[in-house]
Design a protein around this motif. Sequence first.
Motif, PDB file in Angstrom:
ATOM      1  N   GLU A   1      57.083  83.063  62.223  1.00  0.00           N
ATOM      2  CA  GLU A   1      57.268  82.300  60.982  1.00  0.00           C
ATOM      3  C   GLU A   1      55.923  82.033  60.301  1.00  0.00           C
ATOM      4  N   MET A   2      54.897  81.716  61.091  1.00  0.00           N
ATOM      5  CA  MET A   2      53.589  81.446  60.505  1.00  0.00           C
ATOM      6  C   MET A   2      52.947  82.703  59.927  1.00  0.00           C
ATOM      7  N   ALA A   3      53.216  83.874  60.488  1.00  0.00           N
ATOM      8  CA  ALA A   3      52.680  85.112  59.912  1.00  0.00           C
ATOM      9  C   ALA A   3      53.190  85.279  58.483  1.00  0.00           C
ATOM     10  N   ALA A   4      54.441  84.905  58.233  1.00  0.00           N
ATOM     11  CA  ALA A   4      54.984  84.963  56.869  1.00  0.00           C
ATOM     12  C   ALA A   4      54.311  83.922  55.981  1.00  0.00           C
ATOM     13  N   VAL A   5      54.064  82.721  56.510  1.00  0.00           N
ATOM     14  CA  VAL A   5      53.393  81.653  55.749  1.00  0.00           C
ATOM     15  C   VAL A   5      51.989  82.090  55.349  1.00  0.00           C
ATOM     16  N   LEU A   6      51.311  82.801  56.240  1.00  0.00           N
ATOM     17  CA  LEU A   6      49.910  83.188  56.047  1.00  0.00           C
ATOM     18  C   LEU A   6      49.741  84.601  55.493  1.00  0.00           C
TER      19      LEU A   6
ATOM     20  N   VAL B   1      61.119  74.221  56.770  1.00  0.00           N
ATOM     21  CA  VAL B   1      60.303  75.427  56.933  1.00  0.00           C
ATOM     22  C   VAL B   1      58.858  75.073  57.238  1.00  0.00           C
ATOM     23  N   LEU B   2      58.181  75.998  57.937  1.00  0.00           N
ATOM     24  CA  LEU B   2      56.755  75.831  58.160  1.00  0.00           C
ATOM     25  C   LEU B   2      56.017  76.188  56.876  1.00  0.00           C
ATOM     26  N   ALA B   3      54.937  75.426  56.602  1.00  0.00           N
ATOM     27  CA  ALA B   3      54.200  75.618  55.359  1.00  0.00           C
ATOM     28  C   ALA B   3      52.707  75.821  55.569  1.00  0.00           C
ATOM     29  N   GLY B   4      52.205  75.606  56.777  1.00  0.00           N
ATOM     30  CA  GLY B   4      50.777  75.747  57.022  1.00  0.00           C
ATOM     31  C   GLY B   4      50.402  75.122  58.346  1.00  0.00           C
ATOM     32  N   TYR B   5      49.116  74.773  58.458  1.00  0.00           N
ATOM     33  CA  TYR B   5      48.639  74.166  59.699  1.00  0.00           C
ATOM     34  C   TYR B   5      47.438  73.268  59.432  1.00  0.00           C
ATOM     35  N   VAL B   6      47.177  72.400  60.393  1.00  0.00           N
ATOM     36  CA  VAL B   6      45.939  71.625  60.458  1.00  0.00           C
ATOM     37  C   VAL B   6      45.402  71.801  61.867  1.00  0.00           C
ATOM     38  N   GLN B   7      44.094  71.650  62.002  1.00  0.00           N
ATOM     39  CA  GLN B   7      43.495  71.809  63.321  1.00  0.00           C
ATOM     40  C   GLN B   7      42.268  70.927  63.440  1.00  0.00           C
ATOM     41  N   ALA B   8      41.930  70.618  64.684  1.00  0.00           N
ATOM     42  CA  ALA B   8      40.749  69.811  64.974  1.00  0.00           C
ATOM     43  C   ALA B   8      40.121  70.303  66.268  1.00  0.00           C
ATOM     44  N   THR B   9      38.819  70.464  66.236  1.00  0.00           N
ATOM     45  CA  THR B   9      38.051  70.698  67.451  1.00  0.00           C
ATOM     46  C   THR B   9      37.384  69.364  67.749  1.00  0.00           C
ATOM     47  N   VAL B  10      37.825  68.723  68.821  1.00  0.00           N
ATOM     48  CA  VAL B  10      37.403  67.362  69.130  1.00  0.00           C
ATOM     49  C   VAL B  10      36.395  67.387  70.271  1.00  0.00           C
ATOM     50  N   ARG B  11      35.250  66.768  70.008  1.00  0.00           N
ATOM     51  CA  ARG B  11      34.203  66.593  71.019  1.00  0.00           C
ATOM     52  C   ARG B  11      33.834  65.115  71.018  1.00  0.00           C
ATOM     53  N   GLY B  12      34.309  64.404  72.016  1.00  0.00           N
ATOM     54  CA  GLY B  12      34.041  62.966  72.057  1.00  0.00           C
ATOM     55  C   GLY B  12      34.586  62.292  70.817  1.00  0.00           C
ATOM     56  N   PRO B  13      33.762  61.490  70.121  1.00  0.00           N
ATOM     57  CA  PRO B  13      34.247  60.785  68.939  1.00  0.00           C
ATOM     58  C   PRO B  13      34.156  61.593  67.639  1.00  0.00           C
TER      59      PRO B  13
ATOM     60  N   ILE C   1      37.508  69.457  61.416  1.00  0.00           N
ATOM     61  CA  ILE C   1      38.889  69.642  60.981  1.00  0.00           C
ATOM     62  C   ILE C   1      39.003  70.756  59.945  1.00  0.00           C
ATOM     63  N   ALA C   2      40.218  71.300  59.857  1.00  0.00           N
ATOM     64  CA  ALA C   2      40.515  72.330  58.854  1.00  0.00           C
ATOM     65  C   ALA C   2      41.994  72.244  58.515  1.00  0.00           C
ATOM     66  N   TRP C   3      42.349  72.797  57.363  1.00  0.00           N
ATOM     67  CA  TRP C   3      43.726  72.794  56.881  1.00  0.00           C
ATOM     68  C   TRP C   3      43.974  74.074  56.109  1.00  0.00           C
ATOM     69  N   VAL C   4      45.178  74.592  56.209  1.00  0.00           N
ATOM     70  CA  VAL C   4      45.588  75.771  55.441  1.00  0.00           C
ATOM     71  C   VAL C   4      47.060  75.596  55.098  1.00  0.00           C
ATOM     72  N   LEU C   5      47.382  75.787  53.824  1.00  0.00           N
ATOM     73  CA  LEU C   5      48.765  75.766  53.350  1.00  0.00           C
ATOM     74  C   LEU C   5      49.068  77.116  52.745  1.00  0.00           C
ATOM     75  N   GLY C   6      50.219  77.666  53.078  1.00  0.00           N
ATOM     76  CA  GLY C   6      50.640  78.912  52.455  1.00  0.00           C
ATOM     77  C   GLY C   6      50.731  78.739  50.945  1.00  0.00           C
ATOM     78  N   THR C   7      50.498  79.808  50.208  1.00  0.00           N
ATOM     79  CA  THR C   7      50.446  79.693  48.744  1.00  0.00           C
ATOM     80  C   THR C   7      51.720  79.122  48.113  1.00  0.00           C
TER      81      THR C   7
ATOM     82  N   PRO D   1      47.280  87.579  50.803  1.00  0.00           N
ATOM     83  CA  PRO D   1      45.840  87.860  50.872  1.00  0.00           C
ATOM     84  C   PRO D   1      44.994  86.841  50.100  1.00  0.00           C
ATOM     85  N   ALA D   2      45.568  86.144  49.129  1.00  0.00           N
ATOM     86  CA  ALA D   2      44.820  85.139  48.363  1.00  0.00           C
ATOM     87  C   ALA D   2      44.313  84.009  49.253  1.00  0.00           C
ATOM     88  N   LEU D   3      44.950  83.775  50.392  1.00  0.00           N
ATOM     89  CA  LEU D   3      44.505  82.716  51.303  1.00  0.00           C
ATOM     90  C   LEU D   3      43.136  83.011  51.905  1.00  0.00           C
TER      91      LEU D   3
END
Length: 174
Positions: free
Chosen positions: A27-32, A81-93, A97-103, A35-37
């Motif tokens: 499902e996420m492959a379709a969201v992503l 439906v799925l529309a994108g993702y958010v992510q975080a690489t956490v090291r201590g405090p 972060i990053a975010w991506v929404l399908g067009t 190519p404009a992303l």
Amino acid sequence: MPTTTTPLPFTTARLDALPLEPAYAEEMAAVLADPALYVFTGGSPPDPTALRSRYERQSAGSPDPGERWWNWVLRVRADGVLAGYVQATVRGPRAEIAWVLGTPWQGRGYASEAAKGLAAHLAEAGGVRELVAHVHPDHAASEAVATAVGLRPTGEWEDGERRWTGNPLVPGAR
């Protein structure tokens, strides 16, 4: 800070942030797929098999025990439906972060809503006190999201992107 590899889910007014699982790859492959992303970040749309492999690695967590890879897919509650993702690489405090929404879901405020929800969740559930994001200087929409989260641009650059930093709202703080 919690030591779990798998992040806890969280919600916003319109979105459910669900911990990343390889089963979301198709499902996420379709969201992503647009190519404009990739205009500002480089790369190209992933195929479902490659995305599943990436999700398996991400879900397994960082090999560094002091670092957490926390990733969520974003489900629009109104239509399921799925529309994108958010992510975080956490090291201590600190969390990068990053975010991506399908067009098809851009321009509706979902990215700002998700990023603000992520920041609050990281402060509350993850003990995060500093946020960092890297934003391409020509990507006005991502700059607006970073600003909405309370981040400010710095004079630091990495791979052609400006570093933005700030502090999430700490629960119970005034």
